[in-house]
Enzyme design. Structure first.
Site, short mmCIF file in Angstrom:
data_model
loop_
_atom_site.label_atom_id
_atom_site.label_comp_id
_atom_site.label_asym_id
_atom_site.label_seq_id
_atom_site.Cartn_x
_atom_site.Cartn_y
_atom_site.Cartn_z
N ASN A 66 -4.53 12.52 -0.15
CA ASN A 66 -5.92 12.91 -0.42
C ASN A 66 -6.30 14.18 0.31
OD1 ASN A 66 -6.86 10.96 -2.24
ND2 ASN A 66 -7.25 9.47 -0.62
N GLU A 73 -5.88 2.17 -1.38
CA GLU A 73 -4.47 2.18 -1.81
C GLU A 73 -3.81 0.83 -1.60
OE1 GLU A 73 -4.24 3.56 2.54
OE2 GLU A 73 -5.71 3.41 0.91
N ARG A 98 12.93 -3.75 -5.87
CA ARG A 98 13.02 -2.99 -7.12
C ARG A 98 11.77 -2.15 -7.30
NH1 ARG A 98 13.04 -6.97 -11.05
NH2 ARG A 98 10.84 -6.58 -11.50
N ASP A 112 0.84 -1.19 0.00
CA ASP A 112 0.00 0.00 0.00
C ASP A 112 0.88 1.24 0.00
OD1 ASP A 112 0.79 0.54 2.58
OD2 ASP A 112 -1.20 0.32 3.46
N ILE A 113 0.26 2.37 -0.28
CA ILE A 113 0.99 3.63 -0.39
C ILE A 113 1.08 4.27 0.99
CG2 ILE A 113 1.04 5.91 -1.48
CD1 ILE A 113 -0.60 4.72 -3.77
N ASP A 134 -6.43 9.96 -6.99
CA ASP A 134 -6.69 8.99 -8.06
C ASP A 134 -5.55 8.98 -9.09
OD1 ASP A 134 -9.05 8.31 -6.87
OD2 ASP A 134 -10.33 9.48 -8.23
N HIS A 156 -8.97 14.34 -3.65
CA HIS A 156 -9.16 12.95 -4.06
C HIS A 156 -8.90 12.76 -5.55
CE1 HIS A 156 -10.74 11.23 -0.31
NE2 HIS A 156 -11.22 12.45 -0.09
#
Length: 374
Positions: free
Chosen positions: A241, A276, A296, A233-234, A250, A246
């Site tokens: 956001n 995410e 990587r 996940d980010i 996206d 938002h």
């Protein structure tokens, strides 16, 4: 009597042509063959055999003249832009003319088939965005080449003119019907593909969705292959956001997904699970190798400049949890990957944690010493 024979044979040839078109169109859009080359060869052979069948069946124009629709299968391939199958079919249809004897007439017919296919390639390229006009032009071009061949072989005689009149009348009528049929096939297949993509793909990123992930990973423990589940996940995505909106969130998700697609193999399964959160299924890689792949990806994302609308480009990072195992149920592997991801978050983010099920231990992968935030 010959008029009745003419009508019957016309209907029989039209049914053969339309049935062949349907089967070949299904093959063209099929995904069940092992390679594109195999598919092309099968399409070329099937189309060539259809053309030969139409040539041998023929249509009785009157007591002494017969015509055939051997050119129609070539129109189909040219319309779809299948050049390699078109070459195969052309050689089969053109070469089969010599089965009636190696004569000057057979040679003229062979050259006419070559000319038909060559011109069709040019027409397809020129009228690619005008499908009906393209299909009609392909039929007219084929009839023009047939006209030259008939006139060369028979000369300007009453017999040749009657044959050409029947050829153009029947050829255009059946050609227009086949064009409409082909366009209908194409539209139907496009709709099927759109429905399939809508059902399988995440609408925002184009990656597989959760349903496909569940389907493609079901029963993995029974395959007996080593496999890895990567959970990503980010980092601090809520901050993205909240700060940039938002819409820009996206945009970050789309660019993030593009990187995942570029950094994974075609047969890996990459999916957006929600928000995410992303998952990647990687087959047949040892812990050290999948660890390198994950790092990587992580380093590529950390070094990327994510473009925003109305704001300067930003950097983001990702945390990755990996579960490595064999004969392990996918639900357990998902849990292990999520736990490894949670550990990566707890240890500072922007890092990879690998859980090797065989060793029952966590292995901390190499990671950046400084967390990158936005």
């Amino acid at each position: 009597m010959w008029k009745i024979i003419f009508i019957v044979e016309l209907l029989v040839n039209a049914c053969i042509a339309f049935t062949g078109f349907y089967i070949i169109s299904k093959i063209i859009h099929s995904t069940h063959f092992s390679s594109s080359t195999t598919t092309s060869v099968i399409i070329g052979l099937a189309t060539g055999l259809l053309g030969v069948l139409l040539m041998f069946k023929g249509i009785q124009v009157n007591e002494s003249l017969r015509m055939d629709l051997r050119h129609l299968p070539l129109v189909l391939l040219a319309f779809y832009g299948n050049r390699f199958p078109l070459v195969i079919a052309t050689l089969i249809i053109g070469g089969s003319r010599f089965l009636f004897g190696i004569t000057p007439q057979a040679f003229v017919a062979f050259v006419a088939i070559i000319a038909i296919s060559t011109g069709m390639v040019y027409i397809h390229r020129k009228l690619f965005n005008r499908p009906f006009r393209q299909n009609l032009s392909l039929n007219i071009w084929a009839l023009l080449m047939i006209t030259f061949a008939v006139l060369i072989n028979l000369g300007f005689t009453d017999a040749s003119l009657r044959l050409l009149l029947a050829t153009w009348t029947i050829g255009l009528a059946v050609g227009v019907l086949s064009s409409l049929l082909t366009l209908d096939f194409q539209m139907l297949n496009r709709q099927v593909e759109l429905y399939k993509q809508s059902a399988e793909r995440d609408h925002l990123t184009g990656l597989y969705n959760r349903r496909v992930w569940d389907t493609r990973t079901a029963g993995l423990e029974q395959e007996g292959r080593i496999y890895n589940v990567l959970a990503l996940d980010i980092d601090h995505f809520k901050h993205v956001n909240d700060t940039y909106g938002h819409g820009n969130g996206d945009l970050v998700l789309k660019q993030f997904a593009n990187i995942l697609m570029e950094e994974t193999r075609p047969h890996d399964v990459t999916a957006r699970i929600g928000g995410e959160e992303f998952m990647i299924l990687v087959y047949d890689l040892a812990p050290s190798k999948v660890n390198k792949v994950a790092n990587r990806i992580r380093e590529r994302i950390a070094n990327e400049r994510f473009q925003l609308d109305g704001f300067p480009a930003i950097t983001v990072t990702t945390s990755i949890g990996i579960a490595h195992g064999k004969h392990v149920h996918i639900q357990q592997m998902n849990v292990l990957a999520d736990e490894a991801l949670y550990t990566a978050k707890q240890q500072g983010r922007n890092r990879t944690i690998l859980f090797d099920q065989a060793d029952q231990q966590d292995i901390a992968a190499s990671h950046s010493s400084t967390e990158t935030t936005t």
